[in-house]
Design an enzyme around this catalytic site. Structure first.
Site, PDB file in Angstrom:
ATOM      1  N   LYS A  46      40.037  24.823  29.908  1.00  0.00           N
ATOM      2  CA  LYS A  46      40.543  23.676  29.186  1.00  0.00           C
ATOM      3  C   LYS A  46      41.811  23.156  29.839  1.00  0.00           C
ATOM      4  O   LYS A  46      42.283  22.064  29.558  1.00  0.00           O
ATOM      5  CB  LYS A  46      40.883  24.073  27.746  1.00  0.00           C
ATOM      6  CG  LYS A  46      39.756  24.712  26.974  1.00  0.00           C
ATOM      7  CD  LYS A  46      40.279  25.285  25.625  1.00  0.00           C
ATOM      8  CE  LYS A  46      39.231  26.165  25.006  1.00  0.00           C
ATOM      9  NZ  LYS A  46      39.799  26.930  23.857  1.00  0.00           N
ATOM     10  N   GLY A  47      42.403  23.967  30.697  1.00  0.00           N
ATOM     11  CA  GLY A  47      43.747  23.704  31.212  1.00  0.00           C
ATOM     12  C   GLY A  47      43.915  22.391  31.952  1.00  0.00           C
ATOM     13  O   GLY A  47      44.987  21.794  31.932  1.00  0.00           O
ATOM     14  N   ASP A 106      46.421  29.689  41.664  1.00  0.00           N
ATOM     15  CA  ASP A 106      47.183  30.927  41.577  1.00  0.00           C
ATOM     16  C   ASP A 106      46.712  31.857  42.699  1.00  0.00           C
ATOM     17  O   ASP A 106      47.141  31.728  43.839  1.00  0.00           O
ATOM     18  CB  ASP A 106      46.985  31.488  40.167  1.00  0.00           C
ATOM     19  CG  ASP A 106      47.862  32.674  39.835  1.00  0.00           C
ATOM     20  OD1 ASP A 106      48.864  32.887  40.521  1.00  0.00           O
ATOM     21  OD2 ASP A 106      47.544  33.402  38.877  1.00  0.00           O
TER      22      ASP A 106
HETATM   23  P1  IMP Z   1      43.200  31.723  40.252  1.00  0.00           P
HETATM   24  O1  IMP Z   1      43.712  30.724  41.272  1.00  0.00           O
HETATM   25  O2  IMP Z   1      41.768  32.067  40.410  1.00  0.00           O
HETATM   26  O3  IMP Z   1      44.078  32.942  40.195  1.00  0.00           O
HETATM   27  O4  IMP Z   1      43.212  31.153  38.807  1.00  0.00           O
HETATM   28  C1  IMP Z   1      43.908  30.109  38.387  1.00  0.00           C
HETATM   29  C2  IMP Z   1      43.718  30.038  36.881  1.00  0.00           C
HETATM   30  O5  IMP Z   1      44.510  31.034  36.231  1.00  0.00           O
HETATM   31  C3  IMP Z   1      44.217  28.720  36.368  1.00  0.00           C
HETATM   32  O6  IMP Z   1      43.187  27.805  36.272  1.00  0.00           O
HETATM   33  C4  IMP Z   1      44.766  29.082  35.013  1.00  0.00           C
HETATM   34  O7  IMP Z   1      43.741  29.014  34.062  1.00  0.00           O
HETATM   35  C5  IMP Z   1      45.209  30.503  35.125  1.00  0.00           C
HETATM   36  N1  IMP Z   1      46.654  30.578  35.377  1.00  0.00           N
HETATM   37  C6  IMP Z   1      47.261  31.054  36.475  1.00  0.00           C
HETATM   38  N2  IMP Z   1      48.586  31.002  36.384  1.00  0.00           N
HETATM   39  C7  IMP Z   1      48.853  30.456  35.185  1.00  0.00           C
HETATM   40  C8  IMP Z   1      50.083  30.111  34.501  1.00  0.00           C
HETATM   41  O8  IMP Z   1      51.221  30.303  34.980  1.00  0.00           O
HETATM   42  N3  IMP Z   1      49.934  29.553  33.274  1.00  0.00           N
HETATM   43  C9  IMP Z   1      48.726  29.318  32.705  1.00  0.00           C
HETATM   44  N4  IMP Z   1      47.575  29.619  33.302  1.00  0.00           N
HETATM   45  C10 IMP Z   1      47.621  30.183  34.538  1.00  0.00           C
END
Ligand code: IMP
Ligand code: MG
Length: 181
Positions: A46-47, A106
């Site tokens: 949802k972000g 991330d």
């Molecule tokens: P990654 O790049 O696969 O580690 O995942 C990224 C996802 O992790 C993002 O779409 C967010 O849903 C969640 N996420 C990572 N860091 C944060 C943060 O600081 N706040 C909120 N959600 C985060």
């Protein structure tokens, strides 16, 4: 009642004005990159929903929306790298100009998975957009097309992003300190 930190006590990382200015720049860039063509914004629920809404309105092109939902398997701290698709797109993606829209990059595992998945749909073009990039946490290197801001390794909320589903409706982006978890 849960004991939760009040949003007003959280340090602001990016104000709504800073976000709006940067989103306008990204929109102009996309408009230039796809001159006269139509595009499909694919938001990661949802972000990314609020970013997608603002970005789409900053783009002067014929555009449609689609949404997907993903979750990470197991313990993220152990970097299993497994991502599961909970909701797929509604429309066929073959031959389309697709822009995947994420709130935050991330480890890079989610977008790497999505890139592979969407390339298999045989789009005309595939581009990746994220409002935020936590560069220090990258496990899977990934080439992004549109990034709003590089940010430090802090947990952030607001402008669509949550902690346990809270804070998504904050108009700015704030830092959730470790003691709030
Ligand atoms: P990654 O790049 O696969 O580690 O995942 C990224 C996802 O992790 C993002 O779409 C967010 O849903 C969640 N996420 C990572 N860091 C944060 C943060 O600081 N706040 C909120 N959600 C985060
Ligand atoms: Mg996300």
């Amino acid at each position: 009642m849960t004991t939760a930190v009040s949003a007003s006590g959280l340090q602001v990382l990016l104000t709504r004005d800073q976000i709006a200015r940067r989103v306008a720049e990204l929109g102009a860039q996309i408009t230039g990159d796809f001159q006269g063509e139509s595009i499909v914004f694919v938001g990661v629920l949802k972000g990314a929903s609020i970013f997608l809404g603002d970005l789409a309105r900053a783009v002067q092109l014929d555009a449609t929306f689609d949404f997907i939902s993903v979750s990470s398997y197991g313990d993220r701290a152990q970097n299993s790298g497994e991502v599961r698709l909970n909701k797929d797109v509604d429309e066929p993606m073959v031959g389309k100009n697709i822009i995947i829209v994420e709130d935050i990059l991330d480890t890079g595992l989610t977008l790497s998975y999505l890139k592979r998945l969407f390339l298999a749909h045989q789009p005309r073009a595939l581009r990746l957009a994220a409002l935020l990039d936590k560069t220090a946490r990258r496990i899977q290197p990934i080439q992004m097309d549109y990034v709003g801001f590089a940010i430090p390794d802090k947990f952030v909320v607001g402008y669509g992003m949550d902690y346990a589903e809270r804070y998504r409706n904050l108009p700015d982006i704030r830092i959730l300190p470790p003691e709030a978890f």
